[in-house]
Design a protein around this motif. Structure first.
Motif, PDB file in Angstrom:
ATOM      1  N   ILE A   1     -20.301  -3.048   0.180  1.00 39.37           N
ATOM      2  CA  ILE A   1     -20.194  -1.664   0.642  1.00 39.37           C
ATOM      3  C   ILE A   1     -18.737  -1.319   0.940  1.00 39.37           C
ATOM      4  O   ILE A   1     -18.256  -0.242   0.579  1.00 39.37           O
ATOM      5  CB  ILE A   1     -21.094  -1.429   1.872  1.00 39.37           C
ATOM      6  CG1 ILE A   1     -22.565  -1.514   1.439  1.00 39.37           C
ATOM      7  CG2 ILE A   1     -20.805  -0.083   2.526  1.00 39.37           C
ATOM      8  CD1 ILE A   1     -23.549  -1.505   2.586  1.00 39.37           C
TER       9      ILE A   1
ATOM     10  N   SER B   1     -16.705   1.306  -1.529  1.00 41.19           N
ATOM     11  CA  SER B   1     -16.915   2.480  -0.682  1.00 41.19           C
ATOM     12  C   SER B   1     -16.524   3.784  -1.375  1.00 41.19           C
ATOM     13  O   SER B   1     -17.186   4.805  -1.186  1.00 41.19           O
ATOM     14  CB  SER B   1     -16.149   2.326   0.629  1.00 41.19           C
ATOM     15  OG  SER B   1     -14.756   2.232   0.385  1.00 41.19           O
TER      16      SER B   1
ATOM     17  N   LEU C   1     -19.258   4.778  -3.820  1.00 41.89           N
ATOM     18  CA  LEU C   1     -20.477   5.219  -3.138  1.00 41.89           C
ATOM     19  C   LEU C   1     -20.376   6.680  -2.702  1.00 41.89           C
ATOM     20  O   LEU C   1     -21.399   7.351  -2.559  1.00 41.89           O
ATOM     21  CB  LEU C   1     -20.757   4.322  -1.929  1.00 41.89           C
ATOM     22  CG  LEU C   1     -21.023   2.848  -2.265  1.00 41.89           C
ATOM     23  CD1 LEU C   1     -21.103   2.021  -0.998  1.00 41.89           C
ATOM     24  CD2 LEU C   1     -22.284   2.694  -3.088  1.00 41.89           C
TER      25      LEU C   1
ATOM     26  N   GLY D   1     -23.140   6.884  -6.327  1.00 41.99           N
ATOM     27  CA  GLY D   1     -23.968   6.594  -5.155  1.00 41.99           C
ATOM     28  C   GLY D   1     -24.396   5.141  -5.083  1.00 41.99           C
ATOM     29  O   GLY D   1     -23.922   4.275  -5.821  1.00 41.99           O
ATOM     30  N   ASP D   2     -25.302   4.855  -4.173  1.00 46.30           N
ATOM     31  CA  ASP D   2     -25.780   3.488  -3.946  1.00 46.30           C
ATOM     32  C   ASP D   2     -26.524   2.934  -5.155  1.00 46.30           C
ATOM     33  O   ASP D   2     -26.248   1.829  -5.618  1.00 46.30           O
ATOM     34  CB  ASP D   2     -26.673   3.453  -2.705  1.00 46.30           C
ATOM     35  CG  ASP D   2     -27.209   2.061  -2.429  1.00 46.30           C
ATOM     36  OD1 ASP D   2     -26.382   1.170  -2.143  1.00 46.30           O
ATOM     37  OD2 ASP D   2     -28.434   1.871  -2.508  1.00 46.30           O
TER      38      ASP D   2
ATOM     39  N   GLN E   1     -24.167   2.286  -8.149  1.00 48.38           N
ATOM     40  CA  GLN E   1     -23.312   1.126  -7.952  1.00 48.38           C
ATOM     41  C   GLN E   1     -24.107  -0.163  -8.086  1.00 48.38           C
ATOM     42  O   GLN E   1     -23.630  -1.142  -8.641  1.00 48.38           O
ATOM     43  CB  GLN E   1     -22.623   1.178  -6.585  1.00 48.38           C
ATOM     44  CG  GLN E   1     -21.610   0.076  -6.383  1.00 48.38           C
ATOM     45  CD  GLN E   1     -20.516   0.088  -7.431  1.00 48.38           C
ATOM     46  OE1 GLN E   1     -19.938   1.123  -7.725  1.00 48.38           O
ATOM     47  NE2 GLN E   1     -20.240  -1.058  -8.008  1.00 48.38           N
TER      48      GLN E   1
END
Length: 72
Positions: A34, A38, A41, A47-48, A51
């Motif tokens: 993360i 970052s 994201l 986004g999550d 990724q």
């Protein structure tokens, strides 16, 4: 450009809206990931989930040669 006879374009080359994702999302990102990703994201198009898909993807490179190998 039309593909050669007997060949079809990959879903990735057809554009964003014409096919599903090629890679399923991997496991949840750990805190180190993360922090590392970052900035990715924060991008709505990544986004999550995006990724996690990028992290789970694999690529085979054939024929890079002496000039292309430093790029890998």
């Amino acid at each position: 450009m039309r593909p050669a006879a007997g060949l079809s374009r990959s879903p990735a080359s057809r554009g964003r809206g014409s096919g599903g994702a090629l890679v399923a999302p991997g496991p949840p990102l750990d805190p180190a990931d993360i922090e590392r990703y970052s900035r990715h994201l924060l991008i709505p198009a990544v986004g999550d989930i995006g990724q996690r898909r990028l992290k789970a993807a694999r690529v085979a490179v054939v024929g890079a040669g002496g000039l292309g190998s430093p790029a890998l």
